[in-house]
Design a protein around this motif. Structure first.
Motif, short mmCIF file in Angstrom:
data_model
loop_
_atom_site.label_atom_id
_atom_site.label_comp_id
_atom_site.label_asym_id
_atom_site.label_seq_id
_atom_site.Cartn_x
_atom_site.Cartn_y
_atom_site.Cartn_z
N GLN A 1 9.20 7.93 -1.71
CA GLN A 1 9.71 6.80 -0.93
C GLN A 1 11.17 7.01 -0.53
O GLN A 1 11.59 6.62 0.56
CB GLN A 1 9.58 5.50 -1.71
CG GLN A 1 8.15 5.05 -1.93
CD GLN A 1 8.06 3.87 -2.87
OE1 GLN A 1 8.89 2.96 -2.83
NE2 GLN A 1 7.05 3.87 -3.74
N LYS B 1 2.20 1.73 -3.42
CA LYS B 1 1.12 2.09 -4.34
C LYS B 1 0.73 3.57 -4.17
O LYS B 1 0.39 4.23 -5.15
CB LYS B 1 -0.09 1.19 -4.09
CG LYS B 1 -1.19 1.33 -5.13
CD LYS B 1 -2.27 0.29 -4.92
CE LYS B 1 -3.24 0.82 -3.89
NZ LYS B 1 -4.46 0.02 -3.74
N ASN B 2 0.80 4.06 -2.95
CA ASN B 2 0.32 5.41 -2.65
C ASN B 2 1.39 6.49 -2.67
O ASN B 2 1.07 7.67 -2.48
CB ASN B 2 -0.39 5.42 -1.29
CG ASN B 2 -1.66 4.60 -1.32
OD1 ASN B 2 -2.41 4.64 -2.29
ND2 ASN B 2 -1.91 3.83 -0.26
N HIS B 3 2.64 6.12 -2.87
CA HIS B 3 3.72 7.11 -2.86
C HIS B 3 4.64 6.87 -4.05
O HIS B 3 4.98 5.74 -4.37
CB HIS B 3 4.54 7.02 -1.56
CG HIS B 3 3.73 7.33 -0.34
ND1 HIS B 3 3.46 8.63 0.06
CD2 HIS B 3 3.11 6.53 0.55
CE1 HIS B 3 2.73 8.60 1.15
NE2 HIS B 3 2.49 7.33 1.47
N THR B 4 5.05 7.97 -4.67
CA THR B 4 5.96 7.88 -5.80
C THR B 4 7.33 7.38 -5.31
O THR B 4 7.63 7.42 -4.11
CB THR B 4 6.15 9.25 -6.47
OG1 THR B 4 6.82 10.12 -5.53
CG2 THR B 4 4.84 9.86 -6.91
N GLU C 1 0.83 -1.21 0.00
CA GLU C 1 0.00 0.00 0.00
C GLU C 1 0.86 1.26 0.00
O GLU C 1 0.56 2.23 -0.69
CB GLU C 1 -0.95 0.01 1.20
CG GLU C 1 -2.12 -0.95 1.07
CD GLU C 1 -3.03 -0.64 -0.10
OE1 GLU C 1 -3.35 0.54 -0.34
OE2 GLU C 1 -3.45 -1.59 -0.78
#
Length: 185
Positions: free
Chosen positions: A108, A101-104, A98
């Motif tokens: 990261q 999926k939710n952070h570039t 997750e």
């Protein structure tokens, strides 16, 4: 690989290794770009013939294709023997998924908390890899599937993949922490 019947030869070799150690395991050909993998949720071994062909060429210490496939099959069976621990890690695995999926990628690697999660994921994966190789070693000791020199070469290549990615990310993490410490001081 065409001289050995290509995908059919690979599949027969994997199946014969599975049968030789007496572990009932489903086998599925896939096109994921990963040579071999164990799907602990659905309990099967996947293999990608094209990636196996590429991976064997990338080995610095050469082994036969047959030894490579047998050693990696034992390794994937080693994961299967550790299935309970893998299933127990599912919540954490989903957290990592997750987050990614939710952070570039930029986020990261520039956010200390997200990068800490990547480091934690590396450590978890390395622990699972070490356990799978230890299990594979026990299977090979008991059944004599692959000569030990080839087994060690394949194991070292497999572990290096995880250890190199971890070392690279740890270096980025240490640099980020150092920069943040300098800003505070």
């Amino acid at each position: 690989m065409n001289n050995k019947g290509g995908k059919n030869w690979v599949e027969r070799l994997i199946q014969s290794t599975i049968r030789a150690v007496g572990i009932d395991m489903e086998l599925k050909q896939n096109h994921t770009g990963v040579n071999m993998s164990y799907n602990f949720i659905l309990n099967y071994i996947g293999y990608d013939v094209k990636r196996i062909e590429e991976a064997i060429k990338e080995m610095q210490a050469q082994v036969s294709l047959e030894s490579y496939i047998k050693a990696f099959t034992l390794h994937e069976l080693g994961h299967a023997l550790d299935r309970k621990a893998l299933l127990d890690s599912l919540t954490k695995t989903l957290e990592f998924y997750e987050m990614k999926k939710n952070h570039t990628i930029y986020e990261q690697y520039s956010d200390g908390n997200l990068l800490t999660m990547l480091i934690e994921e590396h450590k978890m994966n390395i622990a699972f890899e070490e356990t799978a190789w230890a299990n594979a070693e026990k299977l090979n000791m008991e059944y004599g599937i692959v000569d030990w020199e080839s087994f060690e070469k394949v194991k070292n290549q497999g572990m290096a993949t995880y250890l190199n990615l971890y070392a690279k990310d740890l270096q980025i993490y240490n640099k980020l922490v150092s920069e943040q410490t300098e800003q505070i001081a």
